[in-house]
Design an enzyme around this catalytic site. Structure first.
Site, PDB file in Angstrom:
ATOM      1  N   ASP A 146       3.885   0.415  -2.625  1.00 45.03           N
ATOM      2  CA  ASP A 146       3.788  -0.408  -1.626  1.00 45.03           C
ATOM      3  C   ASP A 146       3.944  -1.848  -2.113  1.00 45.03           C
ATOM      4  O   ASP A 146       3.967  -2.335  -3.093  1.00 45.03           O
ATOM      5  CB  ASP A 146       2.675   0.032  -0.809  1.00 45.03           C
ATOM      6  N   ASP A 206       7.255  -1.106   9.114  1.00 39.40           N
ATOM      7  CA  ASP A 206       6.833   0.363   9.372  1.00 39.40           C
ATOM      8  C   ASP A 206       7.476   0.606  10.548  1.00 39.40           C
ATOM      9  O   ASP A 206       7.220   0.375  11.586  1.00 39.40           O
ATOM     10  CB  ASP A 206       5.255   0.446   9.434  1.00 39.40           C
TER      11      ASP A 206
HETATM   12  C1  GAL Z   1       2.470   0.488   4.514  1.00 43.44           C
HETATM   13  C2  GAL Z   1       3.764   1.252   4.247  1.00 43.44           C
HETATM   14  C3  GAL Z   1       3.584   2.679   4.941  1.00 43.44           C
HETATM   15  C4  GAL Z   1       2.305   3.225   4.517  1.00 43.44           C
HETATM   16  C5  GAL Z   1       0.963   2.338   4.617  1.00 43.44           C
HETATM   17  C6  GAL Z   1      -0.281   2.844   3.696  1.00 43.44           C
HETATM   18  O1  GAL Z   1       2.690  -0.902   3.983  1.00 43.44           O
HETATM   19  O2  GAL Z   1       4.940   0.738   4.825  1.00 43.44           O
HETATM   20  O3  GAL Z   1       4.627   3.625   5.008  1.00 43.44           O
HETATM   21  O4  GAL Z   1       2.527   3.731   3.123  1.00 43.44           O
HETATM   22  O5  GAL Z   1       1.419   0.966   4.156  1.00 43.44           O
HETATM   23  O6  GAL Z   1      -1.341   2.022   3.884  1.00 43.44           O
END
Ligand code: GAL
Length: 496
Positions: A146, A206
């Site tokens: 991430d 997301d």
């Molecule tokens: C976001 C990511 C999500 C998930 C989340 C977890 O940045 O895009 O898919 O992994 O963090 O905190």
């Protein structure tokens, strides 16, 4: 492990990407907990889910990675290594990996190229070597990486590339085969460099469980938006499709645009919207990671995500995404001012063509495209040879036959024993990619991968179909011979 090395060795040199780890030659498939469970993770959840993936026949359709997302650690020890939360994972991460491997799955984990993960757990920035060592020693097969709390180390492609490359190098150094999945939300033009070091890269903020509702939190999908400081969250299916359209061709075997995890079955979209979402993710060669709670899955959801004719588009060995050949914005709009239709078309390995009529307008509509438009990638202005042939048209959802009936899907879900379930799957003659990989099924002409025959388009003709509001028609065109200059204008509609 041996098999993977052999696969890598057998690859034609021209197809080997810089990441060159032999993985994800077709887009990865599996399940990830985030969309439904967020931080509510545990060994129990992962293993209950993996059992259901087997029971419902999903593992045998290719869903082979079980991926644990954020929130699994209690921090970093004095030795510099991450410590798993043993309340959530009493047997440690290696315990989970062992169990998943025994069941024939591959195990995915998560970290962030930042000081913290997005849910504020400890991140891997500047600890790449230690963390890659931990992942490898636990038997991890996949890392989702991430972008939160990056300490300002972004802003140009090179800065982001270097930050993500640290983990790529650390993973490589472990000697273990680990699929590397970047989650930098499209920042710093990741589509231009992701393929050099990783197997996939997220292209947007997301996803959320909406087909087309615009949301300010998905700021960066509108380049004109002055509030675009971070790609954000709450990106609809339509927003993500529109974001990736201009660089959909960046995906190639081993390195894919990631449109984010699936929302099918979470409850915010209609059945037709979920079918469209699933088919687009397959045709655009996104990883297919289920995001629903399998313990409460309904028959409709199962009969969407287990359609082998759609999955065969995703797993087609040619590994080329469909491209958008037209977009019409002058159609009825909804209360948010959103409404458009799109036609997508893409080449498949055996010379077939996948075509999607995607209707995000606020009304049912007649949609059509000429062969000249559908084969524009082989020559503009109708010059492609394909325009001069007849085509058999197959509908990959179909009415019956292409998709599991709801009654059979319900019987799979309700079965009281493994034997009962297998007999339902057997009676339904359901596809099993463990027994016959998609490449082989396609080569054999296995009918279960080709949908339902619905008509033909003559040389020089048009494909036409009525498409319901917020739905997609998904066709596979198969060459039916025919001569150059044969009859003009005959259409699928004529035969229906
Ligand atoms: C976001 C990511 C999500 C998930 C989340 C977890 O940045 O895009 O898919 O992994 O963090 O905190």
């Amino acid at each position: 492990m041996k098999t993977r090395l052999l696969v890598a060795a057998a690859m034609p040199a021209a197809l080997v990407r810089a990441v060159n780890n032999g993985l994800a030659r077709t887009p990865q498939m599996g399940w990830n907990n985030w969309n439904t469970f967020a931080c509510d993770v545990s060994e129990k959840l992962l293993l209950e889910t993996s059992k259901l993936l087997v029971d419902y026949g999903l593992k045998d359709l290719g869903y082979q990675y079980v991926v644990l997302d954020d929130c699994w650690s209690v921090g970093r020890g004095e030795d510099g290594y991450l410590i798993p939360d043993t309340t959530k994972f009493p047997h440690g991460m290696d315990g989970v990996a062992d169990e998943l491997h025994k069941q024939g799955f591959l195990f995915g984990m998560y970290s962030s190229a930042g000081e913290m993960t997005c849910a504020r757990y400890t991140g891997s920035l500047d600890y790449e070597t230690q963390d890659a060592e931990s992942f490898a020693s636990w038997g991890v097969d996949y890392l989702k990486y991430d972008n939160c709390y990056h300490m300002g180390r972004m802003g140009t492609p090179l800065i982001s590339f270097n930050r993500y490359n640290e983990m790529a190098k650390a993973l490589k150094k472990t000697g273990r085969s680990i699929l590397y999945s970047l989650c930098s939300w499209g920042e710093d033009y990741v589509h231009t460099w992701g393929g050099s070091i990783a197997n996939s890269w997220r292209i947007s903020g997301d996803i959320y469980d909406s087909f087309s509702r615009p949301d300010d939190l998905c700021a960066c999908n509108d380049p004109a938006n002055p509030a675009c400081v971070a790609p954000g969250t709450h990106c609809s299916v339509l927003a993500i499709i529109n974001k990736v359209a201009p660089y959909i061709d960046r995906g190639l075997p081993g390195a894919w645009n990631d449109l984010d995890m699936l929302e099918v079955g979470l409850g915010g979209m209609t059945e037709e919207e979920y079918k469209a979402h699933f088919a687009m993710w397959a045709a655009l060669k996104s990883p297919l990671l289920l995001g629903n709670d399998l313990r409460v899955m309904d028959a409709t959801t199962l009969s969407i995500v287990n359609n082998p004719a759609i999955i065969a588009i995703s797993q087609d060995p040619k590994g080329r995404a469909a491209m958008r050949i037209s977009r019409n914005l002058t159609v009825p709009k909804d209360e948010f001012g959103v409404g458009e239709t799109q036609v997508w078309s893409g080449s498949l390995t055996n010379g077939d063509q996948v075509v999607i009529f995607f209707n995000a307008a606020d009304e049912d509509l007649d949609m059509s495209a000429s062969l000249a438009e559908l084969f524009v990638m082989h020559g503009p202005g109708g010059s492609a040879d394909e325009v001069k042939q007849d085509w058999t048209v197959r509908d990959l959802w179909g009415s019956e036959g292409a998709r599991m009936s709801k009654a059979d899907a319900q019987a799979v879900l309700d079965a009281k024993s493994d034997a009962e379930r297998s007999s339902v799957l057997k009676r339904a003659n359901w596809y099993n990619a463990t027994e016959k990989p998609y490449a082989k099924g396609l080569e054999d002409g296995d009918e279960r991968l080709f949908g339902e025959r619905v008509g033909t388009v003559k040389a020089g003709g048009r494909l036409e179909a009525r498409v319901a509001r917020h739905a997609a028609k998904v066709f596979r065109l198969q060459s039916a011979g025919g001569k150059a200059g044969a009859s003009k204008g005959s259409s699928l509609r004529d035969e229906l």
